[in-house]
Scaffold this active site. Sequence first.
Site, mmCIF file in Angstrom:
data_model
loop_
_atom_site.group_PDB
_atom_site.id
_atom_site.type_symbol
_atom_site.label_atom_id
_atom_site.label_comp_id
_atom_site.label_asym_id
_atom_site.label_seq_id
_atom_site.Cartn_x
_atom_site.Cartn_y
_atom_site.Cartn_z
ATOM 1 N N GLU A 1 -1.670 -12.245 0.045
ATOM 2 C CA GLU A 1 -1.443 -11.119 -0.864
ATOM 3 C C GLU A 1 -0.479 -10.186 -0.130
ATOM 4 O O GLU A 1 -0.894 -9.365 0.692
ATOM 5 C CB GLU A 1 -2.759 -10.404 -1.200
ATOM 6 N N ASP B 1 -6.130 -10.890 2.358
ATOM 7 C CA ASP B 1 -5.937 -9.596 1.715
ATOM 8 C C ASP B 1 -5.007 -8.694 2.531
ATOM 9 O O ASP B 1 -5.021 -8.709 3.763
ATOM 10 C CB ASP B 1 -7.305 -8.914 1.556
#
Length: 631
Positions: free
Chosen positions: A366, A313
Amino acid sequence: MPEVASHSLFSNFDIHLFKSGKHYRLYEKLGSHPIVINGVAGTYFAVWAPSANAVYVVGDFNFWQEDHKLNVRWDGSGIWEGFIPGTGKGTLYKYKIHSNNNGMVTEKADPFARSCEHPPRTASVVWKGAHTWGDENWMEHRETRNGLDCPYSIYEVHLGSWKRKNDNEFLTYRELAEDLVIYVKDMNFTHVEFMPIMEFPYDPSWGYQLTGYFAPTSRFGSPEDFKFLVDKLHQNDIGVILDWVPSHFPEDAHGLGMFDGSHLFEHPDRKRGFHPDWKSLIFNYGRNEVRAFLISNALFWLDQFHADALRVDAVASMLYLDYSREEGEWEPNCYGNNENLEAISFIKELNEAIYLNFNGVQTIAEESTSFSMVSRPVSIGGLGFGMKWMMGWMHDTLEYFKNDPIHRRHHQNDLTFSMTYTFTENFMLPFSHDEVVYGKQSLLYRMPGDEWQRFANLRLLYGYMFTHPGTKLLFMGAEFGQSSEWNFETSLDWHLLQYDLHSGIQKLVKDLNRLYKDHPALYEKQFTNEGFQWIDYGDHENSVLTFMRKGINEKDDLIIVCNFTPILRLKYRIGIQKTGKLKEIFNTDDEKYGGSGSTDNKSPKVESISWHGYKKSIALDIPPLGVVIIK
């Protein structure tokens, strides 16, 4: 005061690796470990707290009193350890740390705890469980199912709101191992991606503010229950991707912040150690022991829980010192630019450690910027990820689709631009949870037009997505056209499936997943320009795109035609380079999907009419707001 026995799980070599940041299995040493010493059952505790002058284990076994003091190691590692008889599985505990720093006293959950109390309670739980894995076939052949040349269609799931019981209670891990596994398999997805399942204190964070890095959240059951869920998915040939958050952590009192009265895990400089967007702390990536903590955590989920991939993330926030910061709120690196050199070094080491230690796994970034070579090997200067989210494609595509079709001829470049950089990375095409919250509306209600056109546009969007190069990700609810934005506090709107247009979207996604898995041209060369060829990208006036997807064998090649307007286009001519028998194998406008069923291209006839630079061509009927696939 009860005696804490001297005992250690650390060898001198373990300490050397820890200090140098190269100990990637710290979960086998630090934390709480039920063991038996000289016939006496108890728990070995070990915690890193170099700025402490005293560390006590407090818990339900001693009425949370400072009765059991750990022993500091002599080797300067900052590790406190000891054996406490009479404690074991289920014991609640924390570390009460007296700091050398101005006499500060902290009471912290164990960073390496294998289980935690159900939030809002915050104690760690001594845990030792057993699960007999039944996924040998999956693990043995994982490289052939989880590789970059395999179909990769991901169902992104928030376990707390996928489906709930009638009283709005959560489904447990074991209940999800029935309902969710059956559903994902029936829908033909190849993988599930779980939004963070590591323990977190605050439900509205969706799990992205972690406090229990080594503990599956107790909201849905025990660690063995979560292993049971992963096992069931593997036994049904479904890969498991875990969201993993090494970018920041919350300032909760029981968490990692100011752990031993010092900036132990977070960077001490607020300009590098505090995230202004999320009001959270940023790891000190330059500290050896912190790097070992994070890499050990990544390997823990791959090792102990058989995860097949980690989706990392907020990578962009790690790469740049000025991320979300104004002038004066950040300082350049030693070369005068904005790259976080310590974070970049950490990411490379992380990926090298993962791919070296596990076969057939992936890491997925990401990452929303144009940072180069994110999904290229470290050996040639890349960051080492297996894949990267294609955020530019997602943004440009949704921007295009919100236009009324009558105006789309002016915006065709929004679609075709992606092909200028598609093969610079191993891209994944994401329609994630971030696209259906905070007033953005659901994907369905981001489409223009009346009800029929909204659904037709959504079918068109998915048809275009599944034929565009790259792997695929859909957030739960998107597969049946959820009308409302995602709400983490309630179940998805499953009742919508009683309506034909919604059930039609679900059938479409199910069949697109099957199409993707069954046709090698859609995945064998999904990351190389050898797997894609334009036929015509310049028909702006009709808002039509035509292209080919190619596999290893020419016989697998597919022709894709996309009509981005609601106008039925009869006898639309397309140039082809090969002769032979052709047939339509997919049409998003089929009546079973809620479409008009207005076209029939069962056996297109090859004609000796030059078109698009080819000597042969075919004439197809192209449905309104539809995608046709010819083999």
